[in-house]
Write an enzyme that holds these catalytic residues in place. Structure first.
Site, PDB file in Angstrom:
ATOM      1  N   SER A 241       5.103   4.346  11.607  1.00  0.00           N
ATOM      2  CA  SER A 241       5.028   3.121  10.817  1.00  0.00           C
ATOM      3  C   SER A 241       5.383   3.464   9.382  1.00  0.00           C
ATOM      4  O   SER A 241       5.428   4.635   8.992  1.00  0.00           O
ATOM      5  CB  SER A 241       3.607   2.544  10.912  1.00  0.00           C
ATOM      6  OG  SER A 241       3.480   1.355  10.163  1.00  0.00           O
ATOM      7  N   CYS A 242       5.625   2.438   8.563  1.00  0.00           N
ATOM      8  CA  CYS A 242       5.931   2.658   7.135  1.00  0.00           C
ATOM      9  C   CYS A 242       5.742   1.340   6.417  1.00  0.00           C
ATOM     10  O   CYS A 242       4.856   0.561   6.759  1.00  0.00           O
ATOM     11  CB  CYS A 242       7.343   3.217   6.966  1.00  0.00           C
ATOM     12  SG  CYS A 242       8.657   2.125   7.554  1.00  0.00           S
ATOM     13  N   GLY A 243       6.566   1.057   5.417  1.00  0.00           N
ATOM     14  CA  GLY A 243       6.460  -0.197   4.706  1.00  0.00           C
ATOM     15  C   GLY A 243       7.091  -1.362   5.443  1.00  0.00           C
ATOM     16  O   GLY A 243       6.520  -2.449   5.517  1.00  0.00           O
ATOM     17  N   TRP A 270       3.928  -2.098   7.624  1.00  0.00           N
ATOM     18  CA  TRP A 270       2.935  -2.639   6.690  1.00  0.00           C
ATOM     19  C   TRP A 270       3.330  -4.005   6.152  1.00  0.00           C
ATOM     20  O   TRP A 270       2.474  -4.784   5.713  1.00  0.00           O
ATOM     21  CB  TRP A 270       2.704  -1.666   5.527  1.00  0.00           C
ATOM     22  CG  TRP A 270       1.400  -1.961   4.844  1.00  0.00           C
ATOM     23  CD1 TRP A 270       1.214  -2.491   3.604  1.00  0.00           C
ATOM     24  CD2 TRP A 270       0.088  -1.760   5.393  1.00  0.00           C
ATOM     25  NE1 TRP A 270      -0.131  -2.636   3.348  1.00  0.00           N
ATOM     26  CE2 TRP A 270      -0.839  -2.193   4.428  1.00  0.00           C
ATOM     27  CE3 TRP A 270      -0.381  -1.259   6.604  1.00  0.00           C
ATOM     28  CZ2 TRP A 270      -2.221  -2.139   4.641  1.00  0.00           C
ATOM     29  CZ3 TRP A 270      -1.749  -1.198   6.814  1.00  0.00           C
ATOM     30  CH2 TRP A 270      -2.654  -1.638   5.845  1.00  0.00           C
TER      31      TRP A 270
END
Length: 291
Positions: A241-243, A270
């Site tokens: 996952s990330c932004g 996110w």
């Protein structure tokens, strides 16, 4: 320890020697956050590797959603790839202007839609420039080719899957954002998002998988150690996952390189989980061991 999938990387020397091969297609998949100028497209127009077409992450995406660059339908992805002159028999090489930041997104999307003959340019555009290799400004118009999609749902996760995983903890979640964003001490890059991370997730900032000076991928031992130090078990399922689902793909690429059998990517990341809603959020550093 050698890479488990060395074919997933090509050197600048290899690419320079194969630029005239009609079945080697080059994609500049550079990306910048909204509001940053010059834009990635403007950078491309000012100079790119000869023959490279621009893989626009915001354009090759599902239209009409409130979330940034979500994966498109099979039909749309197929049409976009054919428009970029990519065919079923092509060897695709992807790069970006940082080394490995957004190139992983193009690599992952091609694999998600069934095209596995794709590699990352090791060191990306920074290494190419540092070696004094030529760039061009002409935008190529490649001939139309047939691209066949074969969607692989095992490589992507949605919010429902991540919510379910909170109870089962079957899959490890690894967050590629910077430590301050992960632990909630830094502001989010997109307004309106809460601070923190998905409960139980680990943190490995994406830029650590490359050497900060050469921009090349770290060797297999170093990559394995990075994941291990972050509390990630390489023999268990992983979701990155990330932004907004871009740099998460850099971790997925590194995991593929060292032989993990297919890390999935949380596409909404996110930008979706961090919205004001009922999704639970934790702050602070990751726990010492995976729960």
């Amino acid at each position: 320890m050698p890479y488990a999938h060395p074919e997933a990387l090509v050197s600048t020397e290899w690419l320079a020697a194969h630029l005239d091969d009609p079945h080697v297609r080059v994609l500049d998949s550079s990306f910048k956050l909204p509001g940053i100028t010059p834009t990635a497209r403007e950078d491309y127009d000012r100079g790119h590797i000869a023959g490279a077409v621009f893989f626009d992450i915001d354009d090759i995406a599902e239209p009409g959603t409130s979330l940034p660059h979500m994966i498109p339908s099979r039909e749309l992805f197929e049409r976009k790839m054919e428009g970029l002159g990519i065919g079923d028999d092509d060897r695709v090489v992807v790069y970006d202007s940082f080394g490995l930041s957004s190139a992983g997104r193009a690599w992952w999307m091609l694999r998600l839609f069934g095209h596995h003959n794709v590699a990352l340019l090791d060191g990306g555009l920074p290494k190419w420039r540092a070696e004094g290799r030529p760039l061009e400004t002409a935008v190529p118009t490649p001939p139309h080719r047939r691209f066949t999609t074969r969607f692989d749902p095992s490589l992507v996760r949605d919010k429902r899957a991540l919510l379910d995983n909170l109870a089962t903890r079957r899959e490890q979640v690894v967050d590629a954002r910077a430590a301050g964003r992960f632990d909630g001490t830094a502001e989010e890059t997109r307004p309106g998002l809460r601070r923190g991370h998905i409960p139980g997730s680990r943190n490995l900032p994406y830029d650590r998988v490359t050497d900060s000076h050469t921009h090349r991928l770290r060797n297999a031992d170093e990559l394995s150690r990075l994941f291990g130090d972050a509390g990630v078990a390489l023999d268990r399922p992983i979701v990155t996952s990330c932004g907004s689902g871009v740099t998460a793909c850099a971790l997925a690429f590194a995991l593929h390189l060292i032989g993990h059998p297919g890390a999935a990517v949380y596409d909404g990341s996110w930008s979706e989980w961090g919205l004001p809603s009922d999704t639970p959020v934790e702050t602070g550093p990751a726990p010492a061991k995976m729960p």
